[in-house]
Scaffold this active site. Structure first.
Site, PDB file in Angstrom:
ATOM      1  N   ASP A  67       0.810  -1.218   0.000  1.00 35.42           N
ATOM      2  CA  ASP A  67       0.000   0.000   0.000  1.00 35.42           C
ATOM      3  C   ASP A  67       0.843   1.267   0.000  1.00 35.42           C
ATOM      4  O   ASP A  67       2.054   1.219   0.149  1.00 35.42           O
ATOM      5  CB  ASP A  67      -0.943  -0.002   1.223  1.00 35.42           C
ATOM      6  CG  ASP A  67      -0.245  -0.426   2.512  1.00 35.42           C
ATOM      7  OD1 ASP A  67       0.992  -0.358   2.555  1.00 35.42           O
ATOM      8  OD2 ASP A  67      -0.936  -0.835   3.456  1.00 35.42           O
ATOM      9  N   ASN A 136      -7.088  -2.888  14.457  1.00 33.34           N
ATOM     10  CA  ASN A 136      -8.467  -3.255  14.116  1.00 33.34           C
ATOM     11  C   ASN A 136      -8.499  -4.473  13.189  1.00 33.34           C
ATOM     12  O   ASN A 136      -9.501  -4.717  12.530  1.00 33.34           O
ATOM     13  CB  ASN A 136      -9.198  -2.073  13.470  1.00 33.34           C
ATOM     14  CG  ASN A 136      -8.523  -1.600  12.191  1.00 33.34           C
ATOM     15  OD1 ASN A 136      -7.560  -2.210  11.730  1.00 33.34           O
ATOM     16  ND2 ASN A 136      -9.035  -0.526  11.614  1.00 33.34           N
ATOM     17  N   HIS A 138      -6.824  -4.900  10.433  1.00 32.75           N
ATOM     18  CA  HIS A 138      -6.667  -4.658   8.989  1.00 32.75           C
ATOM     19  C   HIS A 138      -5.377  -5.291   8.483  1.00 32.75           C
ATOM     20  O   HIS A 138      -4.417  -5.479   9.234  1.00 32.75           O
ATOM     21  CB  HIS A 138      -6.770  -3.175   8.627  1.00 32.75           C
ATOM     22  CG  HIS A 138      -5.597  -2.307   8.963  1.00 32.75           C
ATOM     23  ND1 HIS A 138      -5.747  -1.012   9.425  1.00 32.75           N
ATOM     24  CD2 HIS A 138      -4.256  -2.502   8.886  1.00 32.75           C
ATOM     25  CE1 HIS A 138      -4.555  -0.476   9.603  1.00 32.75           C
ATOM     26  NE2 HIS A 138      -3.632  -1.349   9.300  1.00 32.75           N
ATOM     27  N   GLU A 143      -9.509  -2.006   5.592  1.00 33.13           N
ATOM     28  CA  GLU A 143     -10.124  -1.692   6.876  1.00 33.13           C
ATOM     29  C   GLU A 143     -11.380  -2.544   7.103  1.00 33.13           C
ATOM     30  O   GLU A 143     -11.961  -3.062   6.142  1.00 33.13           O
ATOM     31  CB  GLU A 143     -10.520  -0.208   6.895  1.00 33.13           C
ATOM     32  CG  GLU A 143      -9.347   0.751   6.736  1.00 33.13           C
ATOM     33  CD  GLU A 143      -8.513   0.907   8.003  1.00 33.13           C
ATOM     34  OE1 GLU A 143      -8.402  -0.050   8.797  1.00 33.13           O
ATOM     35  OE2 GLU A 143      -7.955   2.002   8.183  1.00 33.13           O
TER      36      GLU A 143
HETATM   37  C1  GLP Z   1      -0.330   0.276   8.542  1.00 36.63           C
HETATM   38  C2  GLP Z   1      -0.041  -0.539   7.286  1.00 36.63           C
HETATM   39  C3  GLP Z   1      -0.186  -2.020   7.542  1.00 36.63           C
HETATM   40  C4  GLP Z   1       0.498  -2.380   8.840  1.00 36.63           C
HETATM   41  C5  GLP Z   1      -0.208  -1.714   9.987  1.00 36.63           C
HETATM   42  C6  GLP Z   1       0.435  -2.002  11.328  1.00 36.63           C
HETATM   43  O1  GLP Z   1      -1.570   0.874   8.600  1.00 36.63           O
HETATM   44  N1  GLP Z   1      -0.839  -0.180   6.169  1.00 36.63           N
HETATM   45  O2  GLP Z   1       0.337  -2.737   6.446  1.00 36.63           O
HETATM   46  O3  GLP Z   1       0.475  -3.769   9.023  1.00 36.63           O
HETATM   47  O4  GLP Z   1      -0.221  -0.321   9.787  1.00 36.63           O
HETATM   48  O5  GLP Z   1       1.502  -1.114  11.572  1.00 36.63           O
HETATM   49  P1  GLP Z   1       2.582  -1.329  12.686  1.00 36.63           P
HETATM   50  O6  GLP Z   1       3.405  -2.474  12.243  1.00 36.63           O
HETATM   51  O7  GLP Z   1       3.371  -0.055  12.722  1.00 36.63           O
HETATM   52  O8  GLP Z   1       1.847  -1.598  13.953  1.00 36.63           O
END
Ligand code: GLP
Length: 254
Positions: A67, A136, A138, A143
């Site tokens: 993404d 959440n 995702h 989402e």
């Molecule tokens: C972001 C990314 C995800 C990631 C998530 C968790 O929103 N789009 O791909 O897995 O956050 O992030 P973190 O690893 O910093 O907790």
């Protein structure tokens, strides 16, 4: 799903890097799906170390990131393009032309999504997809929703996600509201999947992903239907998993 519980964030990175390195040794021209966020950083560091010390070769590897924020160019330090080069690509011998990340500056996001899907298909699909997980549940930026979005598409971020990701920005107002993300089908088409989670703030999401109902309200739960998923979690992130589904517990010394 194979659930692998490790003692620490660093160990999670080591176990994940072992799987990625194994994939590359077996198939040097592998297509990897990659994630951003703080979770995979220890894996990237370990892979860079393996490259440096024993020459793990990325010269034939192709990568597709999950993404990107909409409105962020590759030179913006908050962009996922920038993150990936800083945290991983500049430390290995990947060819820049083999790196693909959705274009958050594209004028037409629908066309960009279609272009990205064609690129993935043109490379023969993703061999190994690495995923983090949002609080959440995702994955990518898919989402919680009333349906699973299939392919690469524009998303409006949840308040919870904006809040969680604000730690990377000066203030919450600077966090983009929109992103472009691979869809659930894009992710599910990968041959192998590795889901990583660390810390107690991910325990609820991990529980939903591994033991909850399969529902678009917890997007990671769809992974229960994938034929080959390794879930690598530290003890805090595994805290809510029942004993019966706790698979391997790995403790490495040194
Ligand atoms: C972001 C990314 C995800 C990631 C998530 C968790 O929103 N789009 O791909 O897995 O956050 O992030 P973190 O690893 O910093 O907790």
């Amino acid at each position: 799903m194979r659930v692998i519980i490790v003692d620490s964030y660093e160990q999670m990175g080591v176990e994940a890097a072992n799987i990625v390195a194994g994939q590359i040794y077996l198939k040097p021209a592998s297509v990897l799906g990659l994630a951003t966020g703080s979770t995979p950083v220890s894996m990237y560091q370990r892979l860079a170390a393996v490259h440096r010390t024993v020459g793990l070769d990325f010269s034939e590897v192709t990568t597709f990131n999950l993404d990107e924020y909409i409105g962020m160019g590759a030179d913006n330090p908050q962009s996922y393009h920038y993150f990936m080069w800083e945290n991983f690509f500049k430390h290995i011998n990947i060819k820049p032309e083999n790196v693909y990340i959705p274009n958050g500056m594209a004028e037409d996001m629908e066309a960009e999504g279609e272009r990205y899907e064609k690129l993935i298909a043109g490379k023969g699909g993703i061999d190994l997809q690495v995923l983090g997980i949002g609080q959440n549940a995702h994955i990518g930026f898919n989402e919680p929703d009333v349906k699973f979005a299939a392919t690469t598409h524009k998303v409006e971020l949840d308040e919870e996600t904006i809040q969680a990701n604000s730690r990377f920005f000066g203030s919450i107002d600077e966090v983009p509201r929109y992103a472009i993300s691979m869809g659930i089908k894009t992710i599910m088409m990968a041959e192998h999947v590795v889901l990583l989670a660390s810390g107690k703030n991910k325990a609820r999401a991990v529980y939903k992903a591994v033991c909850g109902d399969v529902t678009p309200e917890a997007p990671a739960s769809i992974l229960q239907l994938h034929r080959d998923v390794a879930v690598i979690v530290d003890k805090e992130a595994a805290a809510l998993l029942p004993e019966t589904i706790r698979g391997v517990h790995i403790t490495r010394k040194g």
